[in-house]
Scaffold this motif. Structure first.
Motif, PDB file in Angstrom:
ATOM      1  N   LEU A 132      25.984   6.111  37.115  1.00 39.56           N
ATOM      2  CA  LEU A 132      25.542   5.086  36.163  1.00 39.56           C
ATOM      3  C   LEU A 132      24.079   4.694  36.306  1.00 39.56           C
ATOM      4  CD1 LEU A 132      28.658   2.720  36.157  1.00 39.56           C
ATOM      5  CD2 LEU A 132      28.134   4.590  34.603  1.00 39.56           C
ATOM      6  N   THR A 133      23.225   5.653  36.563  1.00 39.59           N
ATOM      7  CA  THR A 133      21.795   5.380  36.635  1.00 39.59           C
ATOM      8  C   THR A 133      21.051   6.203  35.584  1.00 39.59           C
ATOM      9  OG1 THR A 133      21.092   7.147  38.146  1.00 39.59           O
ATOM     10  CG2 THR A 133      22.047   5.167  39.154  1.00 39.59           C
ATOM     11  N   HIS A 134      19.775   5.902  35.440  1.00 39.77           N
ATOM     12  CA  HIS A 134      18.910   6.662  34.539  1.00 39.77           C
ATOM     13  C   HIS A 134      17.992   7.578  35.344  1.00 39.77           C
ATOM     14  CE1 HIS A 134      19.906   4.871  30.627  1.00 39.77           C
ATOM     15  NE2 HIS A 134      20.192   3.802  31.341  1.00 39.77           N
ATOM     16  N   ARG A 135      18.417   7.948  36.526  1.00 43.63           N
ATOM     17  CA  ARG A 135      17.654   8.871  37.363  1.00 43.63           C
ATOM     18  C   ARG A 135      18.450  10.162  37.498  1.00 43.63           C
ATOM     19  NH1 ARG A 135      15.122   5.216  36.154  1.00 43.63           N
ATOM     20  NH2 ARG A 135      13.558   4.081  37.302  1.00 43.63           N
ATOM     21  N   THR A 136      17.720  11.266  37.502  1.00 39.90           N
ATOM     22  CA  THR A 136      18.385  12.549  37.671  1.00 39.90           C
ATOM     23  C   THR A 136      18.938  12.645  39.089  1.00 39.90           C
ATOM     24  OG1 THR A 136      16.423  13.692  38.492  1.00 39.90           O
ATOM     25  CG2 THR A 136      16.752  13.653  36.078  1.00 39.90           C
ATOM     26  N   PHE A 137      19.793  13.608  39.263  1.00 41.66           N
ATOM     27  CA  PHE A 137      20.353  13.826  40.589  1.00 41.66           C
ATOM     28  C   PHE A 137      19.232  14.137  41.590  1.00 41.66           C
ATOM     29  CE2 PHE A 137      21.962  16.724  43.823  1.00 41.66           C
ATOM     30  CZ  PHE A 137      22.861  15.870  44.436  1.00 41.66           C
ATOM     31  N   ASP A 138      18.283  14.987  41.205  1.00 38.50           N
ATOM     32  CA  ASP A 138      17.178  15.343  42.104  1.00 38.50           C
ATOM     33  C   ASP A 138      16.343  14.121  42.484  1.00 38.50           C
ATOM     34  OD1 ASP A 138      17.874  18.022  42.231  1.00 38.50           O
ATOM     35  OD2 ASP A 138      16.514  18.617  40.624  1.00 38.50           O
ATOM     36  N   GLU A 139      16.081  13.244  41.531  1.00 41.23           N
ATOM     37  CA  GLU A 139      15.308  12.031  41.834  1.00 41.23           C
ATOM     38  C   GLU A 139      16.047  11.155  42.839  1.00 41.23           C
ATOM     39  OE1 GLU A 139      12.937  11.275  37.622  1.00 41.23           O
ATOM     40  OE2 GLU A 139      15.066  10.745  37.758  1.00 41.23           O
ATOM     41  N   ARG A 140      17.330  11.001  42.645  1.00 40.98           N
ATOM     42  CA  ARG A 140      18.112  10.174  43.569  1.00 40.98           C
ATOM     43  C   ARG A 140      18.259  10.848  44.926  1.00 40.98           C
ATOM     44  NH1 ARG A 140      23.053  10.034  41.684  1.00 40.98           N
ATOM     45  NH2 ARG A 140      22.632  11.541  40.055  1.00 40.98           N
ATOM     46  N   PHE A 141      18.368  12.161  44.939  1.00 38.83           N
ATOM     47  CA  PHE A 141      18.472  12.890  46.202  1.00 38.83           C
ATOM     48  C   PHE A 141      17.181  12.750  47.014  1.00 38.83           C
ATOM     49  CE2 PHE A 141      18.424  16.917  48.707  1.00 38.83           C
ATOM     50  CZ  PHE A 141      19.468  16.582  49.546  1.00 38.83           C
ATOM     51  N   ARG A 142      16.031  12.775  46.338  1.00 36.01           N
ATOM     52  CA  ARG A 142      14.746  12.585  47.041  1.00 36.01           C
ATOM     53  C   ARG A 142      14.668  11.198  47.679  1.00 36.01           C
ATOM     54  NH1 ARG A 142      12.843  15.908  42.928  1.00 36.01           N
ATOM     55  NH2 ARG A 142      12.258  14.196  41.573  1.00 36.01           N
ATOM     56  N   ILE A 143      15.212  10.194  46.992  1.00 36.24           N
ATOM     57  CA  ILE A 143      15.235   8.844  47.563  1.00 36.24           C
ATOM     58  C   ILE A 143      16.064   8.837  48.837  1.00 36.24           C
ATOM     59  CG2 ILE A 143      16.138   6.504  47.193  1.00 36.24           C
ATOM     60  CD1 ILE A 143      15.341   6.873  44.197  1.00 36.24           C
ATOM     61  N   LEU A 144      17.212   9.469  48.794  1.00 33.98           N
ATOM     62  CA  LEU A 144      18.082   9.540  49.971  1.00 33.98           C
ATOM     63  C   LEU A 144      17.377  10.293  51.107  1.00 33.98           C
ATOM     64  CD1 LEU A 144      20.885   8.758  50.981  1.00 33.98           C
ATOM     65  CD2 LEU A 144      21.763  10.889  50.024  1.00 33.98           C
ATOM     66  N   GLN A 145      16.705  11.383  50.780  1.00 40.72           N
ATOM     67  CA  GLN A 145      15.960  12.140  51.788  1.00 40.72           C
ATOM     68  C   GLN A 145      14.883  11.279  52.449  1.00 40.72           C
ATOM     69  OE1 GLN A 145      14.858  15.495  49.243  1.00 40.72           O
ATOM     70  NE2 GLN A 145      15.851  16.867  50.721  1.00 40.72           N
ATOM     71  N   LYS A 146      14.175  10.460  51.659  1.00 40.52           N
ATOM     72  CA  LYS A 146      13.125   9.590  52.212  1.00 40.52           C
ATOM     73  C   LYS A 146      13.686   8.635  53.255  1.00 40.52           C
ATOM     74  CE  LYS A 146       9.144   8.471  49.900  1.00 40.52           C
ATOM     75  NZ  LYS A 146       8.328   7.762  48.939  1.00 40.52           N
ATOM     76  N   HIS A 147      14.878   8.121  53.009  1.00 47.45           N
ATOM     77  CA  HIS A 147      15.498   7.229  53.995  1.00 47.45           C
ATOM     78  C   HIS A 147      15.726   7.959  55.315  1.00 47.45           C
ATOM     79  CE1 HIS A 147      16.101   3.638  51.623  1.00 47.45           C
ATOM     80  NE2 HIS A 147      16.655   4.340  50.651  1.00 47.45           N
ATOM     81  N   PHE A 148      16.085   9.237  55.244  1.00 50.99           N
ATOM     82  CA  PHE A 148      16.329  10.007  56.462  1.00 50.99           C
ATOM     83  C   PHE A 148      15.044  10.321  57.222  1.00 50.99           C
ATOM     84  CE2 PHE A 148      20.629  10.856  54.959  1.00 50.99           C
ATOM     85  CZ  PHE A 148      21.326  10.818  56.156  1.00 50.99           C
ATOM     86  N   GLU A 149      13.907  10.282  56.548  1.00 50.63           N
ATOM     87  CA  GLU A 149      12.631  10.579  57.207  1.00 50.63           C
ATOM     88  C   GLU A 149      12.204   9.478  58.162  1.00 50.63           C
ATOM     89  OE1 GLU A 149       9.866  11.369  54.053  1.00 50.63           O
ATOM     90  OE2 GLU A 149      10.942  13.169  53.415  1.00 50.63           O
TER      91      GLU A 149
END
Length: 195
Positions: free
Chosen positions: A131-148
Motif C-alpha cells: 500500500l505504498t507509492h514506492r516501487t519494490f526496488d525503492e523500498r528495498f534500497r531503504i531497507l538496505q540502508k538500515h542494514f548499512e
C-alpha cells in the motif's frame, strides 16, 4: 477525521485556507512532540491528509532529536503519531520521512496493539501487499540502508522487514478511501516479483 473532512467538504472551505490551517499545525508539531504535549489525533490526521510531507518531516525531526527513553515514555501520543504516519506511508509525498519516524517508534515500541509501529513498519516492505507509492526496488534500497548502519538492538526489527520482503503474502492490508487520495498504490508485475 472522516467527520471533520466531511464537514469541511460540505462547507466548501477553500484549499488555500485548509493548507494554511494544516501548516499552522505542522509549525508547532515538532515542539509539541518533544515536549510531550497531548496531540489532538483528529487534528493531526487532518493535517497529515492536507500536508503529508510536512507532517512526516516534523515527526521525523522530533523523534530523531529525542532519546530512546523519551520516545518510549510518551505513551499518550503514540496512537496519534502512528495513525498519521500510517496514512502518510500510503501517500505519494512524505513516505521516506514517515518510514524513518515509524522505524524510530518501532525500535522503541511501548504498545501491544497489532497495528503498533513494530507490527506496521515491516509491512512497508512487502512485495505485493504494501500500500505504498514506492516501487519494490525503492523500498528495498531503504531497507538496505538500515542494514548499512544498524545497532545490535535493531537487528530483530530489520529481520522482520526482510522476512516481510521475502514472504509469500496471501492477505493484504486494510485501507480506506483516505489511503487512496493519491491514486492506487504501485503493484509489481509477476516478473518484478520473481526478480
Amino acid at each position: 477525521t472522516t467527520q471533520l473532512t466531511n464537514v469541511i467538504e460540505r462547507l466548501e472551505v477553500p484549499d488555500d485556507l485548509l493548507t494554511q490551517f494544516a501548516d499552522e499545525v505542522v509549525s508547532t508539531l515538532n515542539t509539541n512532540i518533544k515536549q510531550k504535549k497531548n496531540l489532538d489525533q483528529p487534528l493531526l490526521s487532518f493535517s497529515a491528509r492536507q500536508n503529508p510531507s510536512g507532517v512526516a518531516l516534523e515527526i521525523r525531526r522530533a523523534l530523531e532529536s529525542m532519546s530512546n527513553d523519551d520516545i518510549r515514555a510518551d505513551t499518550a501520543n503514540r496512537r496519534s503519531l502512528m495513525f498519521a504516519l500510517s496514512h502518510i506511508a500510503h501517500r505519494k509525498q512524505g513516505f521516506e520521512d514517515a518510514e524513518v519516524a515509524m522505524y524510530r517508534l518501532a525500535l522503541n515500541e511501548n504498545e501491544s496493539w497489532a497495528n503498533n509501529a513494530r507490527g506496521t513498519w515491516p509491512s512497508l516492505f512487502g512485495v505485493v501487499f504494501h500500500l505504498t507509492h514506492r516501487t519494490f526496488d525503492e523500498r528495498f534500497r531503504i531497507l538496505q540502508k538500515h542494514f548499512e548502519s544498524y545497532e545490535p538492538h535493531e537487528l530483530e526489527l530489520l529481520l522482520d522487514g526482510v522476512e516481510t520482503r521475502v514472504s509469500r503474502e496471501s492477505v493484504g492490508h486494510s485501507y480506506s478511501d483516505n489511503d487512496k487520495l493519491d491514486g492506487d498504490v504501485l503493484i509489481p508485475t509477476n516478473s518484478e516479483i520473481r526478480d
